[in-house]
Every structure is written in structure tokens, then in C-alpha cells.
Design a protein around this motif. Structure first.
Motif, mmCIF file in Angstrom:
data_model
loop_
_atom_site.group_PDB
_atom_site.id
_atom_site.type_symbol
_atom_site.label_atom_id
_atom_site.label_comp_id
_atom_site.label_asym_id
_atom_site.label_seq_id
_atom_site.Cartn_x
_atom_site.Cartn_y
_atom_site.Cartn_z
ATOM 1 N N ALA A 126 27.708 37.036 20.190
ATOM 2 C CA ALA A 126 28.236 38.583 20.164
ATOM 3 C C ALA A 126 28.606 39.056 21.862
ATOM 4 C CB ALA A 126 27.132 39.103 20.043
ATOM 5 N N ALA A 127 28.655 38.285 22.418
ATOM 6 C CA ALA A 127 29.545 39.131 24.160
ATOM 7 C C ALA A 127 30.208 38.102 24.194
ATOM 8 C CB ALA A 127 28.191 38.728 25.126
ATOM 9 N N VAL A 128 30.706 37.107 23.205
ATOM 10 C CA VAL A 128 31.701 36.172 23.513
ATOM 11 C C VAL A 128 32.888 36.536 22.009
ATOM 12 C CG1 VAL A 128 33.469 34.045 23.358
ATOM 13 C CG2 VAL A 128 30.757 34.292 24.750
ATOM 14 N N LEU A 129 32.482 36.920 20.670
ATOM 15 C CA LEU A 129 32.477 37.153 19.778
ATOM 16 C C LEU A 129 32.714 38.202 19.699
ATOM 17 C CD1 LEU A 129 31.593 34.206 18.022
ATOM 18 C CD2 LEU A 129 33.903 34.389 19.511
ATOM 19 N N TYR A 131 30.182 42.266 17.788
ATOM 20 C CA TYR A 131 29.237 43.090 17.278
ATOM 21 C C TYR A 131 29.795 43.259 15.564
ATOM 22 C CZ TYR A 131 26.284 42.788 21.622
ATOM 23 O OH TYR A 131 25.558 42.491 22.242
ATOM 24 N N GLY A 132 30.538 41.540 15.223
ATOM 25 C CA GLY A 132 31.389 41.773 13.911
ATOM 26 C C GLY A 132 30.475 40.647 12.945
ATOM 27 N N TRP A 133 31.575 40.472 11.868
ATOM 28 C CA TRP A 133 31.158 38.983 10.744
ATOM 29 C C TRP A 133 31.115 38.219 11.032
ATOM 30 C CZ3 TRP A 133 34.270 36.304 8.573
ATOM 31 C CH2 TRP A 133 35.792 36.438 8.821
ATOM 32 N N VAL A 134 32.033 37.931 12.585
ATOM 33 C CA VAL A 134 32.509 35.904 12.563
ATOM 34 C C VAL A 134 31.290 36.401 13.459
ATOM 35 C CG1 VAL A 134 33.645 35.489 14.853
ATOM 36 C CG2 VAL A 134 35.021 36.988 13.196
ATOM 37 N N THR A 135 30.734 36.545 14.252
ATOM 38 C CA THR A 135 29.422 36.581 15.062
ATOM 39 C C THR A 135 28.734 35.898 13.815
ATOM 40 O OG1 THR A 135 29.755 37.459 16.759
ATOM 41 C CG2 THR A 135 27.789 36.872 16.744
ATOM 42 N N VAL A 136 27.986 36.866 12.928
ATOM 43 C CA VAL A 136 27.354 36.640 12.395
ATOM 44 C C VAL A 136 27.711 35.098 11.326
ATOM 45 C CG1 VAL A 136 26.096 36.993 9.926
ATOM 46 C CG2 VAL A 136 26.799 38.994 11.042
ATOM 47 N N LEU A 137 28.882 35.164 11.154
ATOM 48 C CA LEU A 137 29.165 33.211 10.336
ATOM 49 C C LEU A 137 29.241 32.372 11.491
ATOM 50 C CD1 LEU A 137 31.089 32.953 7.826
ATOM 51 C CD2 LEU A 137 32.944 32.643 8.386
ATOM 52 N N LEU A 211 20.042 42.068 14.447
ATOM 53 C CA LEU A 211 19.953 42.463 15.581
ATOM 54 C C LEU A 211 21.262 42.407 16.081
ATOM 55 C CD1 LEU A 211 18.513 39.060 16.603
ATOM 56 C CD2 LEU A 211 17.331 41.342 17.310
ATOM 57 N N MET A 212 22.746 42.826 15.283
ATOM 58 C CA MET A 212 23.294 43.481 15.869
ATOM 59 C C MET A 212 23.554 45.034 15.025
ATOM 60 S SD MET A 212 26.224 39.870 16.031
ATOM 61 C CE MET A 212 26.295 39.679 14.795
ATOM 62 N N GLY A 213 23.761 44.874 13.660
ATOM 63 C CA GLY A 213 23.849 45.582 13.249
ATOM 64 C C GLY A 213 25.562 45.491 12.468
ATOM 65 N N GLY A 214 26.026 46.509 11.545
ATOM 66 C CA GLY A 214 27.256 45.989 10.944
ATOM 67 C C GLY A 214 26.576 46.266 9.601
ATOM 68 N N HIS A 215 26.565 45.170 8.974
ATOM 69 C CA HIS A 215 26.295 45.082 6.980
ATOM 70 C C HIS A 215 25.088 44.068 6.682
ATOM 71 C CE1 HIS A 215 29.939 47.726 6.436
ATOM 72 N NE2 HIS A 215 30.421 47.099 7.150
ATOM 73 N N GLY A 216 24.908 44.369 5.817
ATOM 74 C CA GLY A 216 23.841 42.855 4.998
ATOM 75 C C GLY A 216 22.293 43.536 5.257
ATOM 76 N N LEU A 217 21.482 42.623 4.576
ATOM 77 C CA LEU A 217 20.056 42.880 4.316
ATOM 78 C C LEU A 217 19.934 43.471 6.078
ATOM 79 C CD1 LEU A 217 19.366 40.571 1.870
ATOM 80 C CD2 LEU A 217 19.550 43.101 1.781
ATOM 81 N N GLY A 218 19.841 42.282 7.150
ATOM 82 C CA GLY A 218 19.553 42.503 8.328
ATOM 83 C C GLY A 218 19.776 43.683 8.773
#
Length: 263
Positions: A126-129, A131-137, A211-218
Motif C-alpha cells: 500500500a505504501a508503494v502502490l 491505497y487502491g484497487w491495484v494493491t488489492v489485485l 485493511l485499506m478501505g475503498g470498495h468490496g466486502l472487506g
């Protein structure tokens, strides 16, 4: 004239057999739900701590629209990460087979990535990429690559001796051996990895979202806990569990179909 079906008729058997299989396989789930409901009635525990299953099921059934967008997002992330991770694992397994130098470089790296818990990787990525969908992927891909790397690699190293000798006698190149013999032989291992990884990919995506927020069931689960929507939080966990089990069952069906084709 009576229209009652005779005992043992074909329609009755068609209904009874699937119902019997369903009960024999999943009676423990029904027993767990009943025990959960009875415990919530008799224990006196506040519903804010442990809601009864009836309340959870009612929230899921009555508010499908609140779950579907986040469920679709999590499924998309898990499917993308699953495909990317298995492709990465297969490519790394082929690279290890093809080169001793790459084997010495890739195998320790793969073991290190497997040894580090996914939850510890999330802040780093998350620090590198971001806090978005790219990190989740990426997190889902990392969680999905190792079974493919292990099972495909083991099948590549365990090719049938007679077929390998025949290829050598015919003067086949390494690429030809890989394409015609080793990759088809490794397909069952890839299918096993798919069965093991499919439910894990859903949970890995959900953990990253939590842990990061955004979208999704988590994210939906985290928000529900923050706002003390206990029935929604438990409903999210229930949906994630059902989806993970469904992914495992579907992947097992794909594995059985593939093994009958490649063996």
C-alpha cells in the motif's frame, strides 16, 4: 380418479435422491445454524455481540442491494488476482525447470514470499502502490501464485520416463518437450492449485479491502463494525463464507472435468 403418485414413483425418486445427498453433505451446517439460534435465545448474550442467525439472514435477504456492489467488486478483484497469481506461479515453475540459475534465484524468493503473512505485506504494498484497487489485485495475486508454482513445478519434474526417453530419441528440442509433453502433464497439478487457490483468493481480496478501505466486502465489513451494524457485519461474513465455499465447489468441478480430459 386419484392423481396421487404411487410410492417409489420416478418423480419422487428424482426429488428424494438430490435431497438425500444435500442432507447427507450439509446436515452439519443446518445443525450449526440451529445450535447458534438456540444459544442466542438461551444464553442471554446481547445481540450487539452475537446476533441470532435469523437476524443475519433477514438482513442479507432484505438488503441484497447493499451487498451486491461490494460483492461484485470483491469477486472481480479475486478473479483478476487468481488469474494473475496462477499465471505468475506457472511461469515461475517453467522458469525454474528451464534454468538452474533461475531455480537458485526464484525458488528462495518464492519461499520467502510464502513465509511472510499476507497481512504483513499489505502495508508495504500500500505504501508503494497506494491505497487502491491495484494493491488489492497485487495482494490477491501474491496469495494465489504459490500453489501453482509448487504443483506445476512438481509435475514438470515428474514427467513419464518412457515419454521423455522417446522425445530424446526423436531429437525433440526442449521447447518441444515442454509444449508437447511437460505442460499437458502439468495441467492436473495446475487444476489442483486452482481448487486450492480459488477460495483463498476471495479471502485475500477481502482482507486487503478490510485493511485499506475503498470498495468490496472487506470495506463493507469494516464500515459495519465501525457503525455498530452487527447484523450487517455478520451478514458480510456470511456472504463471504458462502462465496468462498461456492468458489471451492466450482473449482473442484473444473478440476474433475480437467483431470478426466488430461489424464
Amino acid at each position: 380418479m386419484s392423481t396421487e403418485l404411487p410410492r417409489g414413483s420416478a418423480p419422487a425418486r428424482l426429488i428424494a435422491r438430490p435431497l438425500g445427498r444435500l442432507v447427507s453433505r450439509y446436515w452439519t451446517v443446518a445443525a450449526f445454524v440451529v445450535a447458534w439460534q438456540l444459544w442466542s435465545w438461551l444464553s442471554g448474550v446481547n445481540q450487539i455481540v452475537v446476533p441470532p442467525p435469523a437476524l443475519v439472514f433477514t438482513d442479507v435477504a432484505g438488503n441484497v442491494g447493499a451487498y451486491l456492489p461490494d460483492l461484485g467488486w470483491t469477486l472481480a478483484m479475486s478473479a483478476g488476482g487468481l488469474v494473475a497469481g496462477m499465471a505468475l506461479g506457472t511461469g515461475m515453475a517453467v522458469a525454474v525447470w528451464a534454468s538452474r540459475i533461475l531455480s537458485g534465484l526464484v525458488t528462495p524468493l518464492a519461499l520467502v514470499m510464502r513465509s511472510v503473512p499476507v497481512v504483513a505485506m499489505i502495508p508495504v504494498f500500500a505504501a508503494v502502490l497506494g491505497y487502491g484497487w491495484v494493491t488489492v489485485l497485487v495482494i490477491t495475486s501474491v496469495a494465489s501464485f504459490f500453489p501453482a508454482f509448487v504443483f506445476v513445478g512438481s509435475r514438470l519434474r515428474a514427467a513419464p520416463r518412457a515419454a521423455s526417453d522417446l522425445m530424446a530419441v526423436l531429437g525433440a528440442s526442449r521447447s518441444t518437450v515442454l509444449r508437447l509433453l511437460l505442460l499437458p502433464h502439468a495441467a492436473p497439478g495446475l487444476l489442483v492449485a486452482f481448487r486450492l487457490t480459488a477460495p483463498t483468493a476471495v479471502l485475500a481480496a477481502m482482507l486487503a479491502e478490510y485493511l485499506m478501505g475503498g470498495h468490496g466486502l472487506g470495506t463493507l465489513f469494516a464500515q459495519s463494525v465501525s457503525f455498530y451494524q452487527v447484523d450487517r457485519a455478520w451478514g458480510t461474513a456470511l456472504v463471504a463464507t458462502v462465496v468462498s465455499v461456492a468458489c471451492f465447489v466450482g473449482a473442484r468441478g473444473v478440476e474433475r472435468w480437467g483431470i478426466t480430459r488430461f489424464t
